[in-house]
Design a protein around this motif. Structure first.
Motif, PDB file in Angstrom:
ATOM      1  N   PRO A 141       0.825  -1.209   0.000  1.00 28.77           N
ATOM      2  CA  PRO A 141       0.000   0.000   0.000  1.00 28.77           C
ATOM      3  C   PRO A 141       0.860   1.261   0.000  1.00 28.77           C
ATOM      4  O   PRO A 141       1.925   1.296   0.613  1.00 28.77           O
ATOM      5  CB  PRO A 141      -0.792  -0.100   1.305  1.00 28.77           C
ATOM      6  CG  PRO A 141      -0.701  -1.521   1.723  1.00 28.77           C
ATOM      7  CD  PRO A 141       0.609  -2.012   1.220  1.00 28.77           C
ATOM      8  N   VAL A 147      -3.729   0.399   2.856  1.00 27.22           N
ATOM      9  CA  VAL A 147      -3.668  -0.677   3.855  1.00 27.22           C
ATOM     10  C   VAL A 147      -5.075  -1.226   4.101  1.00 27.22           C
ATOM     11  O   VAL A 147      -5.300  -2.440   4.130  1.00 27.22           O
ATOM     12  CB  VAL A 147      -3.064  -0.170   5.185  1.00 27.22           C
ATOM     13  CG1 VAL A 147      -3.245  -1.200   6.304  1.00 27.22           C
ATOM     14  CG2 VAL A 147      -1.579   0.176   5.016  1.00 27.22           C
ATOM     15  N   THR A 151      -6.465  -4.962   3.254  1.00 26.72           N
ATOM     16  CA  THR A 151      -7.070  -5.740   4.341  1.00 26.72           C
ATOM     17  C   THR A 151      -8.451  -6.250   3.930  1.00 26.72           C
ATOM     18  O   THR A 151      -8.818  -7.394   4.238  1.00 26.72           O
ATOM     19  CB  THR A 151      -7.159  -4.888   5.620  1.00 26.72           C
ATOM     20  OG1 THR A 151      -5.843  -4.495   5.991  1.00 26.72           O
ATOM     21  CG2 THR A 151      -7.808  -5.664   6.751  1.00 26.72           C
TER      22      THR A 151
ATOM     23  N   THR B 151      -2.989  -8.769   8.282  1.00 28.38           N
ATOM     24  CA  THR B 151      -3.111  -7.310   8.204  1.00 28.38           C
ATOM     25  C   THR B 151      -1.907  -6.638   8.853  1.00 28.38           C
ATOM     26  O   THR B 151      -1.394  -5.632   8.342  1.00 28.38           O
ATOM     27  CB  THR B 151      -4.420  -6.857   8.876  1.00 28.38           C
ATOM     28  OG1 THR B 151      -5.513  -7.450   8.176  1.00 28.38           O
ATOM     29  CG2 THR B 151      -4.563  -5.345   8.849  1.00 28.38           C
ATOM     30  N   GLU B 153       1.074  -7.726   8.826  1.00 29.20           N
ATOM     31  CA  GLU B 153       2.162  -7.783   7.842  1.00 29.20           C
ATOM     32  C   GLU B 153       2.036  -6.656   6.824  1.00 29.20           C
ATOM     33  O   GLU B 153       3.035  -6.046   6.415  1.00 29.20           O
ATOM     34  CB  GLU B 153       2.137  -9.132   7.115  1.00 29.20           C
ATOM     35  CG  GLU B 153       2.403 -10.339   7.997  1.00 29.20           C
ATOM     36  CD  GLU B 153       2.273 -11.662   7.270  1.00 29.20           C
ATOM     37  OE1 GLU B 153       2.518 -12.704   7.896  1.00 29.20           O
ATOM     38  OE2 GLU B 153       1.933 -11.665   6.063  1.00 29.20           O
ATOM     39  N   ILE B 154       0.812  -6.391   6.408  1.00 29.34           N
ATOM     40  CA  ILE B 154       0.586  -5.351   5.396  1.00 29.34           C
ATOM     41  C   ILE B 154       0.818  -3.961   5.990  1.00 29.34           C
ATOM     42  O   ILE B 154       1.349  -3.072   5.316  1.00 29.34           O
ATOM     43  CB  ILE B 154      -0.824  -5.505   4.802  1.00 29.34           C
ATOM     44  CG1 ILE B 154      -0.840  -6.759   3.935  1.00 29.34           C
ATOM     45  CG2 ILE B 154      -1.228  -4.272   3.999  1.00 29.34           C
ATOM     46  CD1 ILE B 154      -2.204  -7.169   3.463  1.00 29.34           C
ATOM     47  N   ILE B 155       0.418  -3.782   7.238  1.00 29.54           N
ATOM     48  CA  ILE B 155       0.734  -2.517   7.921  1.00 29.54           C
ATOM     49  C   ILE B 155       2.259  -2.320   7.930  1.00 29.54           C
ATOM     50  O   ILE B 155       2.758  -1.231   7.624  1.00 29.54           O
ATOM     51  CB  ILE B 155       0.154  -2.526   9.353  1.00 29.54           C
ATOM     52  CG1 ILE B 155      -1.379  -2.498   9.316  1.00 29.54           C
ATOM     53  CG2 ILE B 155       0.701  -1.348  10.167  1.00 29.54           C
ATOM     54  CD1 ILE B 155      -2.044  -2.754  10.671  1.00 29.54           C
ATOM     55  N   ARG B 157       4.409  -3.580   5.837  1.00 24.33           N
ATOM     56  CA  ARG B 157       4.851  -3.304   4.467  1.00 24.33           C
ATOM     57  C   ARG B 157       4.736  -1.803   4.178  1.00 24.33           C
ATOM     58  O   ARG B 157       5.634  -1.196   3.595  1.00 24.33           O
ATOM     59  CB  ARG B 157       4.002  -4.114   3.490  1.00 24.33           C
ATOM     60  CG  ARG B 157       4.345  -3.953   2.034  1.00 24.33           C
ATOM     61  CD  ARG B 157       5.558  -4.785   1.633  1.00 24.33           C
ATOM     62  NE  ARG B 157       6.609  -3.960   1.121  1.00 24.33           N
ATOM     63  CZ  ARG B 157       7.710  -4.431   0.493  1.00 24.33           C
ATOM     64  NH1 ARG B 157       7.895  -5.727   0.337  1.00 24.33           N
ATOM     65  NH2 ARG B 157       8.625  -3.617   0.061  1.00 24.33           N
ATOM     66  N   TYR B 158       3.619  -1.225   4.599  1.00 22.23           N
ATOM     67  CA  TYR B 158       3.418   0.205   4.381  1.00 22.23           C
ATOM     68  C   TYR B 158       4.456   1.031   5.142  1.00 22.23           C
ATOM     69  O   TYR B 158       5.093   1.928   4.571  1.00 22.23           O
ATOM     70  CB  TYR B 158       1.999   0.623   4.792  1.00 22.23           C
ATOM     71  CG  TYR B 158       1.865   2.121   4.916  1.00 22.23           C
ATOM     72  CD1 TYR B 158       1.901   2.922   3.780  1.00 22.23           C
ATOM     73  CD2 TYR B 158       1.760   2.732   6.157  1.00 22.23           C
ATOM     74  CE1 TYR B 158       1.819   4.310   3.883  1.00 22.23           C
ATOM     75  CE2 TYR B 158       1.669   4.114   6.263  1.00 22.23           C
ATOM     76  CZ  TYR B 158       1.698   4.893   5.127  1.00 22.23           C
ATOM     77  OH  TYR B 158       1.626   6.253   5.230  1.00 22.23           O
ATOM     78  N   TYR B 159       4.645   0.730   6.415  1.00 26.84           N
ATOM     79  CA  TYR B 159       5.585   1.549   7.199  1.00 26.84           C
ATOM     80  C   TYR B 159       7.017   1.356   6.710  1.00 26.84           C
ATOM     81  O   TYR B 159       7.832   2.285   6.761  1.00 26.84           O
ATOM     82  CB  TYR B 159       5.425   1.288   8.701  1.00 26.84           C
ATOM     83  CG  TYR B 159       4.251   2.065   9.254  1.00 26.84           C
ATOM     84  CD1 TYR B 159       4.397   3.406   9.615  1.00 26.84           C
ATOM     85  CD2 TYR B 159       2.980   1.503   9.336  1.00 26.84           C
ATOM     86  CE1 TYR B 159       3.308   4.147  10.070  1.00 26.84           C
ATOM     87  CE2 TYR B 159       1.897   2.229   9.786  1.00 26.84           C
ATOM     88  CZ  TYR B 159       2.067   3.554  10.153  1.00 26.84           C
ATOM     89  OH  TYR B 159       0.990   4.290  10.575  1.00 26.84           O
ATOM     90  N   ASP B 161       7.850   0.705   3.456  1.00 22.28           N
ATOM     91  CA  ASP B 161       7.954   1.421   2.169  1.00 22.28           C
ATOM     92  C   ASP B 161       7.935   2.929   2.363  1.00 22.28           C
ATOM     93  O   ASP B 161       8.644   3.661   1.670  1.00 22.28           O
ATOM     94  CB  ASP B 161       6.802   1.013   1.236  1.00 22.28           C
ATOM     95  CG  ASP B 161       7.032  -0.336   0.568  1.00 22.28           C
ATOM     96  OD1 ASP B 161       8.198  -0.684   0.311  1.00 22.28           O
ATOM     97  OD2 ASP B 161       6.040  -1.033   0.293  1.00 22.28           O
ATOM     98  N   GLU B 162       7.141   3.381   3.293  1.00 24.32           N
ATOM     99  CA  GLU B 162       6.965   4.823   3.452  1.00 24.32           C
ATOM    100  C   GLU B 162       8.068   5.462   4.305  1.00 24.32           C
ATOM    101  O   GLU B 162       8.482   6.586   4.033  1.00 24.32           O
ATOM    102  CB  GLU B 162       5.590   5.088   4.097  1.00 24.32           C
ATOM    103  CG  GLU B 162       5.196   6.554   4.180  1.00 24.32           C
ATOM    104  CD  GLU B 162       4.850   7.176   2.828  1.00 24.32           C
ATOM    105  OE1 GLU B 162       4.638   6.416   1.850  1.00 24.32           O
ATOM    106  OE2 GLU B 162       4.813   8.420   2.752  1.00 24.32           O
ATOM    107  N   ILE B 213       9.252 -11.678   5.233  1.00 24.43           N
ATOM    108  CA  ILE B 213       8.263 -12.562   5.849  1.00 24.43           C
ATOM    109  C   ILE B 213       8.903 -13.941   5.899  1.00 24.43           C
ATOM    110  O   ILE B 213       9.247 -14.496   4.851  1.00 24.43           O
ATOM    111  CB  ILE B 213       6.962 -12.623   5.030  1.00 24.43           C
ATOM    112  CG1 ILE B 213       6.306 -11.233   4.950  1.00 24.43           C
ATOM    113  CG2 ILE B 213       5.991 -13.637   5.640  1.00 24.43           C
ATOM    114  CD1 ILE B 213       5.079 -11.193   4.053  1.00 24.43           C
TER     115      ILE B 213
END
Lengths: 255, 255
Positions: A141, A147, A151, B151, B153-155, B157-159, B161-162, B213
């Motif tokens: 995302p 995100v 989800t 979720t 993991e995706i959070i 991924r965002y932090y 990348d950003e 991961i």
């Protein structure tokens, strides 16, 4: 389709595009967040997707759901996407399986994979660049809204695997009416015309599939999202291409 | 590591395994949900991960985080995993980047991919079956707890990348003390011994990576999670194998 189709977020732009193309072809039940200004021609409810009773009232009696409702702002704060997009989507799925709904079409977003662009922009927005995302990649995302949309896809994966409900996630590009975004390469690369938007959602209602993640964009020369999966599984046949609006043709409007 | 390592969920089993192996090797700051029965030998805070002030107090002054806190029950209800696991993890990341924390190790779970088992069980729990998940696959949670872990993991991924924070997601298998689960093939396939648990988390604190991961299991003959990525990127060298406890050897305890 014998039972009504619930369309949540019916007051938004995607809802407008879908109803504009398919209004007469299905029996609709609409869910609005705020009371509509004009009285709709269809059955409707007004409610909040993070309110369980509102969600149950919306889902009652429908056979399929196109779930668009949520905070649509790419810069929406976490608390809002947590409540409206994440919690709201789980509540909608929970009510759907309880009601025996067989099909759930979920408005995901290009923002679920926005961070893939960072290393290749602006080249990937251009015709010569062959980079493609195909929907099988792990979400990356570009913002907290993204995100929440990723989800929503995972929530759908769970409800599909656990309860067998058909799920199609449409990662919607840049929907604009009439013509593609002007002087905005990214928007042209992921443009979705109103008629292609209605068409891909109709295919998501009718086609035969189990769980899918597809990109919802027109057949743009500039695209970096593959539309092969949507063509193959859904029978998606887009009619528009942002390149048709370059230069002289920009004033044309095929919709 | 010059600054303390924050260990959240310090009162749980994973926290016990990590502290048991690494207690003397790092400066720890512990976060407990409930006041600990015995006074810890380390700096600690008591608080709730879904309370922003508690999270800020926990993260203050630390250089790395091992985030274990959350509702650990596979059958936890949605409202609890939404607040404790999803919202709690986002709050922890938000505080981490504000504090300048450089590394975030996240306790993900086998339940994030539990539904992959449905089509192949019980064969995939057995030594002869070569099926492997390697961590690159799209999440397929087996329950809402698994949805919350995917979720997380995706959070991350965002932090990553950003904000560039290093993120390692450890999809933890079945952690038991002393010996593998008895008469439970799935648990033997994904067994994680206490010493291997401490070791993989130490490697996640020390190794050089961006976003990962990996599966956190011992080197079990029955495994259907690949540990190749953990070996390659983290330098993980597991010492245990649930097969060593079969039959005669079951009573042995190498920890």
């Amino acid at each position: 389709m014998n039972e009504p189709v619930l369309l949540t977020g019916a007051g938004g732009a995607v809802g407008e595009a879908i109803l504009g193309g398919l209004e007469d072809d299905y029996e609709w039940k609409l869910m609005f967040h705020s009371p509509p200004v004009e009285e709709p021609d269809h059955d409707y409810v007004v409610g909040d997707v993070s309110d369980d009773e509102d969600v149950r009232a919306a889902v009652e009696g429908v056979g399929a759901i196109i779930h668009l409702a949520g905070d649509p702002r790419p810069d929406a704060p976490w608390n809002s996407v947590l409540a409206n997009n994440i919690d709201g989507t789980q509540k909608m799925y929970e009510a759907a399986v309880d009601e025996g709904v067989e099909r759930f079409v979920y408005a995901s977003s290009n923002h679920a994979v926005g961070a893939y662009e960072d290393e290749r922009k602006p080249d990937l927005y251009r015709t010569h660049d062959d980079f493609r995302l195909d929907g099988s990649e792990f979400p990356r995302p570009g913002n907290l809204y993204g995100v929440s949309k990723a989800t929503g896809e995972i929530i759908g994966r769970y409800y599909h695997d656990e309860y067998g409900i058909d799920v199609c996630n449409v990662r919607i590009g840049n929907l604009t009416k009439g013509h593609p975004p002007i002087d905005y390469e990214r928007g042209q690369a992921m443009w979705l015309s109103y008629r292609d938007c209605a068409h891909i959602h109709e295919r998501a209602l009718l086609a035969d599939y189990d769980f899918e993640i597809v990109y919802g964009i027109s057949d743009n020369d500039r695209k970096y999202y593959s539309i092969e999966r949507a063509k193959e599984v859904l029978g998606y046949e887009p009619q528009d291409n942002s390149a048709h609006f370059d230069g002289e043709e920009r004033v044309a409007d095929p919709t």
